[in-house]
Design a protein around this motif. Structure first.
Motif, PDB file in Angstrom:
ATOM      1  N   PHE A  39       0.837  -1.199   0.000  1.00  0.00           N
ATOM      2  CA  PHE A  39       0.000   0.000   0.000  1.00  0.00           C
ATOM      3  C   PHE A  39       0.874   1.252   0.000  1.00  0.00           C
ATOM      4  N   ILE A  40       1.876   1.269   0.845  1.00  0.00           N
ATOM      5  CA  ILE A  40       2.781   2.421   0.927  1.00  0.00           C
ATOM      6  C   ILE A  40       3.593   2.562  -0.368  1.00  0.00           C
ATOM      7  N   GLN A  41       4.069   1.426  -0.888  1.00  0.00           N
ATOM      8  CA  GLN A  41       4.851   1.465  -2.125  1.00  0.00           C
ATOM      9  C   GLN A  41       4.009   1.919  -3.308  1.00  0.00           C
ATOM     10  N   ASN A  42       2.725   1.490  -3.348  1.00  0.00           N
ATOM     11  CA  ASN A  42       1.843   1.831  -4.460  1.00  0.00           C
ATOM     12  C   ASN A  42       1.369   3.278  -4.419  1.00  0.00           C
ATOM     13  N   ASP A  52       2.367   9.550  -5.415  1.00  0.00           N
ATOM     14  CA  ASP A  52       1.987  10.908  -5.019  1.00  0.00           C
ATOM     15  C   ASP A  52       0.487  11.052  -4.804  1.00  0.00           C
ATOM     16  N   LYS A  53      -0.213   9.920  -4.633  1.00  0.00           N
ATOM     17  CA  LYS A  53      -1.675   9.983  -4.461  1.00  0.00           C
ATOM     18  C   LYS A  53      -2.055  10.523  -3.084  1.00  0.00           C
ATOM     19  N   GLY A  54      -1.217  10.342  -2.109  1.00  0.00           N
ATOM     20  CA  GLY A  54      -1.499  10.860  -0.774  1.00  0.00           C
ATOM     21  C   GLY A  54      -2.494  10.045   0.024  1.00  0.00           C
ATOM     22  N   GLN A  55      -2.733   8.794  -0.379  1.00  0.00           N
ATOM     23  CA  GLN A  55      -3.701   7.967   0.343  1.00  0.00           C
ATOM     24  C   GLN A  55      -3.172   7.515   1.702  1.00  0.00           C
ATOM     25  N   VAL A  56      -1.868   7.377   1.801  1.00  0.00           N
ATOM     26  CA  VAL A  56      -1.267   6.942   3.071  1.00  0.00           C
ATOM     27  C   VAL A  56      -1.636   7.887   4.203  1.00  0.00           C
ATOM     28  N   GLU A  57      -1.669   9.185   3.905  1.00  0.00           N
ATOM     29  CA  GLU A  57      -2.000  10.175   4.933  1.00  0.00           C
ATOM     30  C   GLU A  57      -3.446  10.081   5.390  1.00  0.00           C
ATOM     31  N   MET A  58      -4.294   9.398   4.611  1.00  0.00           N
ATOM     32  CA  MET A  58      -5.709   9.285   4.952  1.00  0.00           C
ATOM     33  C   MET A  58      -6.093   7.903   5.467  1.00  0.00           C
ATOM     34  N   THR A 110      -9.404   3.774   4.336  1.00  0.00           N
ATOM     35  CA  THR A 110      -8.999   5.178   4.234  1.00  0.00           C
ATOM     36  C   THR A 110     -10.215   6.097   4.295  1.00  0.00           C
ATOM     37  N   ALA A 111      -9.952   7.389   4.447  1.00  0.00           N
ATOM     38  CA  ALA A 111     -11.016   8.387   4.499  1.00  0.00           C
ATOM     39  C   ALA A 111     -11.674   8.544   3.123  1.00  0.00           C
ATOM     40  N   TYR A 112     -12.841   9.147   3.127  1.00  0.00           N
ATOM     41  CA  TYR A 112     -13.624   9.370   1.906  1.00  0.00           C
ATOM     42  C   TYR A 112     -12.806  10.008   0.789  1.00  0.00           C
ATOM     43  N   ALA A 113     -12.050  11.041   1.137  1.00  0.00           N
ATOM     44  CA  ALA A 113     -11.318  11.794   0.125  1.00  0.00           C
ATOM     45  C   ALA A 113     -10.232  10.980  -0.571  1.00  0.00           C
ATOM     46  N   ALA A 114      -9.853   9.846  -0.007  1.00  0.00           N
ATOM     47  CA  ALA A 114      -8.787   9.034  -0.599  1.00  0.00           C
ATOM     48  C   ALA A 114      -9.235   8.322  -1.859  1.00  0.00           C
ATOM     49  N   GLY A 115     -10.527   8.118  -2.003  1.00  0.00           N
ATOM     50  CA  GLY A 115     -11.011   7.356  -3.142  1.00  0.00           C
ATOM     51  C   GLY A 115     -10.817   5.864  -2.950  1.00  0.00           C
ATOM     52  N   THR A 116     -11.036   5.109  -4.009  1.00  0.00           N
ATOM     53  CA  THR A 116     -10.798   3.669  -3.918  1.00  0.00           C
ATOM     54  C   THR A 116      -9.303   3.404  -3.759  1.00  0.00           C
TER      55      THR A 116
END
Length: 269
Positions: free
Chosen positions: A198-201, A204-210, A239-245
């Motif tokens: 997950f972290i590697q994938n 720059d999507k920023g999903q890790v922060e969510m 993840t949070a809503y803003a992260a998307g799928t």
């Protein structure tokens, strides 16, 4: 990556000023194709219904749905499983029967909405919609993968979206389970594998922060290709809503020791 929408399904439709036209059914060949695999053909067609219902001068409801048709698949249990996410179960899955079933789903949707909350009269113009689709994701080595999506807007701050996958083993006439692929599902091992990938994938999507969870569990929303095993997590799962799928890609070469012997042999890993 598609943006997700949090679930906010509030069905409030008035019986007043109801002006529903005849349901429109469209048979589309946009996915019609034949795929030759090891001398065997998989024929695919599709059916689409698309209509709208004027409830009030300020409210229009739209319904759109597409399903795939597989005339060369004859196994009843496989067909039952293919159409289960669409809540369609038939004795015979012919194109005519599926068209009738899809039109019935649309009628039931409109009837339910009209009968649920009858007194709603919006003060401003609104377009509500419900969309659901079946799409061919892949067909390789007699593994058929279907993507199912549902999205829409029925009032509230935003819409909703879901994405799910099912894999069908047409060589053995069954729905593929995760246990058919992964022999060792030890959570202590997979928590690390999924979090690491997950972290590697993320890039720059920023999903890790969510991220909302401390561990990412295995789920059954998966598919694969020749090189990777993929897990799809929908809104608010991890993840949070803003992260998307969230799509986590795990290289098969990294987890070969955890896979079943049959899957390794079938995929020539």
């Amino acid at each position: 990556m598609k943006n997700l929408f949090a679930i906010s399904i509030v069905f409030v439709i008035s019986l007043m000023s109801c002006n529903k036209g005849k349901p429109g059914t469209e048979s589309t060949n946009e996915t019609a194709r034949k795929i030759a695999i090891k001398g065997k053909n998989l024929s695919i067609d599709s059916i689409k219904v698309n209509d709208s219902l004027k409830i009030d001068k300020n409210l229009t409801i739209k319904f759109q749905s597409k399903i795939l048709v597989f005339p060369t698949i004859k196994n009843k249990s496989v067909l039952d499983s293919i159409y289960a996410p669409k809540e369609i179960r038939l004795e015979e899955y012919s194109k005519d029967n599926l068209t009738a079933a899809l039109n019935l789903k649309m009628k039931e949707f409109y009837d339910e909405e009209k009968n649920s909350l009858q007194d709603f009269k919006p003060e401003f113009a609104q377009n509500w919609e419900k969309n659901s689709y079946m799409n061919l994701h892949s067909y390789n080595n007699n593994f058929l993968t279907i993507q199912y999506t549902v999205d829409g807007y029925t009032g509230g701050a935003h819409g909703y979206y879901f994405e799910n996958y099912k894999v069908f083993d047409l060589q053995n006439n069954k729905t593929l389970q995760l246990s058919d692929i992964v022999a060792n599902q030890d959570s202590k091992i997979w928590d690390l594998i999924l979090m690491d990938n997950f972290i590697q994938n993320d890039g720059d999507k920023g999903q890790v922060e969510m991220l909302l969870v401390k561990r990412i569990p295995l789920n059954h929303n998966f598919y694969f290709d020749k090189e990777n095993l993929y897990f799809l997590y929908n809104q608010y799962e991890i993840t949070a809503y803003a992260a998307g799928t969230v799509l986590i890609k795990v290289p098969l070469s990294d987890i070969k020791l955890l896979l079943t012997d049959e899957f390794i042999k079938r995929q020539n890993l």
